[in-house]
Design a protein around this motif. Structure first.
Motif, mmCIF file in Angstrom:
data_model
loop_
_atom_site.group_PDB
_atom_site.id
_atom_site.type_symbol
_atom_site.label_atom_id
_atom_site.label_comp_id
_atom_site.label_asym_id
_atom_site.label_seq_id
_atom_site.Cartn_x
_atom_site.Cartn_y
_atom_site.Cartn_z
ATOM 1 N N UNK A 1 0.821 -1.218 0.000
ATOM 2 C CA UNK A 1 0.000 0.000 0.000
ATOM 3 C C UNK A 1 0.854 1.268 0.000
ATOM 4 N N UNK A 2 2.048 1.212 0.571
ATOM 5 C CA UNK A 2 2.931 2.397 0.519
ATOM 6 C C UNK A 2 3.339 2.689 -0.926
ATOM 7 N N UNK A 3 3.592 1.618 -1.682
ATOM 8 C CA UNK A 3 3.908 1.816 -3.097
ATOM 9 C C UNK A 3 2.679 2.228 -3.902
ATOM 10 N N UNK A 4 1.481 1.824 -3.455
ATOM 11 C CA UNK A 4 0.257 2.350 -4.082
ATOM 12 C C UNK A 4 0.252 3.881 -3.946
ATOM 13 N N UNK B 1 9.564 0.703 -11.407
ATOM 14 C CA UNK B 1 10.512 0.505 -10.324
ATOM 15 C C UNK B 1 11.746 1.399 -10.516
ATOM 16 N N UNK B 2 12.276 1.416 -11.722
ATOM 17 C CA UNK B 2 13.473 2.228 -12.007
ATOM 18 C C UNK B 2 13.180 3.724 -11.878
ATOM 19 N N UNK B 3 11.955 4.114 -12.163
ATOM 20 C CA UNK B 3 11.586 5.529 -12.080
ATOM 21 C C UNK B 3 11.202 5.936 -10.653
ATOM 22 N N UNK B 4 11.311 5.001 -9.721
ATOM 23 C CA UNK B 4 11.076 5.317 -8.318
ATOM 24 C C UNK B 4 9.620 5.328 -7.903
ATOM 25 N N UNK B 5 8.741 4.821 -8.776
ATOM 26 C CA UNK B 5 7.309 4.882 -8.480
ATOM 27 C C UNK B 5 6.864 3.751 -7.550
ATOM 28 N N UNK B 6 7.553 2.605 -7.614
ATOM 29 C CA UNK B 6 7.207 1.455 -6.758
ATOM 30 C C UNK B 6 8.498 0.870 -6.188
ATOM 31 N N UNK B 7 8.365 0.192 -5.046
ATOM 32 C CA UNK B 7 9.563 -0.334 -4.349
ATOM 33 C C UNK B 7 10.053 -1.653 -4.927
ATOM 34 N N UNK B 8 9.168 -2.373 -5.610
ATOM 35 C CA UNK B 8 9.549 -3.671 -6.169
ATOM 36 C C UNK B 8 8.823 -3.898 -7.490
ATOM 37 N N UNK B 9 9.514 -4.466 -8.493
ATOM 38 C CA UNK B 9 8.847 -4.774 -9.768
ATOM 39 C C UNK B 9 8.120 -6.115 -9.747
ATOM 40 N N UNK B 10 8.033 -6.723 -8.569
ATOM 41 C CA UNK B 10 7.489 -8.077 -8.422
ATOM 42 C C UNK B 10 6.029 -8.162 -8.860
#
Length: 318
Positions: free
Chosen positions: A29-32, A271-280
């Motif tokens: 949810x933090x990455x949301x 993920x690379x652009x810093x939008x989410x913590x994991x590309x999983x």
């Protein structure tokens, strides 16, 4: 802050949001939150949650609503459409009502795979509209490449004529340019409603679809600012400039729509652009090989060189 219900005037870029997971496969949810902020920073006009790209079929009902609540609470009044497609009509009804109570602007429904014939298609949506009631705006998701269900223009027109809550076509049929033109031509008949048409397929045919009367895009390309800028250039009457910008990104648009690894590529870029913590992705999901990642490195470097050469680098990196 509510943005009101979806209607036929909807236009712009409604980004199809990825669903972020932790490396262990839990909803993050933090990455949301950070992803929502990233999309807002790119200038999107709205959000579409729990689409096919959002791995909706891998979420529990409670997880689905928690994601919807989280994005709506952070979307700064942008409209949020929620995908509610499901094999069971009762599940469609329940998720639709929960989404609308959470503050969604409308819901998106795709036909269940295997639906047969024009009457079968019309009758299914008649049942959907009866189950949802007249006050929930509905987007028809037309994606026969996945559902195997083809939507003839005359059936869509019948649905538009008979059900005022049908306000938008999510157009992903391919090849679909002639179909888009046919829908727009049909709307010129006396008494027919003009509905919003947003286009998908990763944005692969976006400029041509805009020229043929689309109102914007509903897709999940990992550089949403390009989708927004192309839309804005069309809105300003600068289609050639819009196509020039699109052309710079086209290799990555094309690369991202690959079957099997497309979502892995999209999540890797986010993920690379810093939008989410994991590309999983949640299992079962695809992953990128070392070669895939090196290939992506080269393509992004080429994109950045081409943007720099046109003086657009700063905008893409914001």
């Amino acid at each position: 802050m509510s943005s009101g219900k979806l209607n036929e005037q909807a236009k712009g870029v409604y980004i199809i949001a990825a669903t972020p997971f932790t490396d262990e496969g839990a909803v993050d949810l933090q990455s949301v939150d950070t992803l929502t902020d990233f999309y807002l920073g790119c200038g999107v006009h709205g959000f579409t949650l729990l689409g096919m790209m959002g791995e909706a079929h891998k979420l529990t009902a409670d997880e689905s609503i928690s994601v919807v609540n989280r994005v709506i609470g952070r979307a700064q009044g942008r409209q949020v459409i929620v995908g509610v497609s499901h094999a069971g009509l009762e599940n469609v009804r329940r998720l639709s009502h929960e989404a609308m109570m959470a503050g969604a602007a409308g819901v998106m429904v795709a036909p269940p795979p295997g639906l047969k014939g024009d009457e079968g298609l019309y009758n299914y949506y008649a049942q959907v509209f009866a189950a949802l009631g007249p006050h929930i705006p509905v987007v028809y998701q037309d994606y026969p490449q996945t559902t195997g269900v083809y939507l003839p223009v005359n059936v869509f027109e019948r649905l538009v004529d008979d059900f005022p809550q049908l306000v938008m076509l999510k157009h992903e049929d391919a090849p679909g340019l002639a179909k888009l033109t046919k829908v727009r031509e049909g709307e010129k008949k006396p008494g027919r409603r003009r509905v919003s048409i947003l286009v998908g397929n990763g944005g692969l045919y976006y400029p041509q679809e805009m020229r043929r009367g689309a109102d914007g895009a509903m897709t999940g390309f990992a550089w949403p600012e390009m989708l927004v800028q192309v839309y804005e250039l069309f809105a300003k009457g600068k289609p050639e400039e819009a196509e020039d910008l699109f052309d710079i990104f086209l290799p990555l648009v094309r690369h991202e729509v690959q079957p099997a690894i497309g979502l892995a590529l999209r999540k890797e870029v986010l993920f690379r652009r810093g939008a989410i913590k994991s590309p999983k992705q949640r299992a079962p999901g695809s992953s990128l090989t070392a070669t895939d990642k090196t290939e992506l490195d080269g393509m992004i470097a080429r994109l950045e060189r081409r943007l720099a050469a046109t003086g657009r680098l700063a905008k893409a990196a914001e």
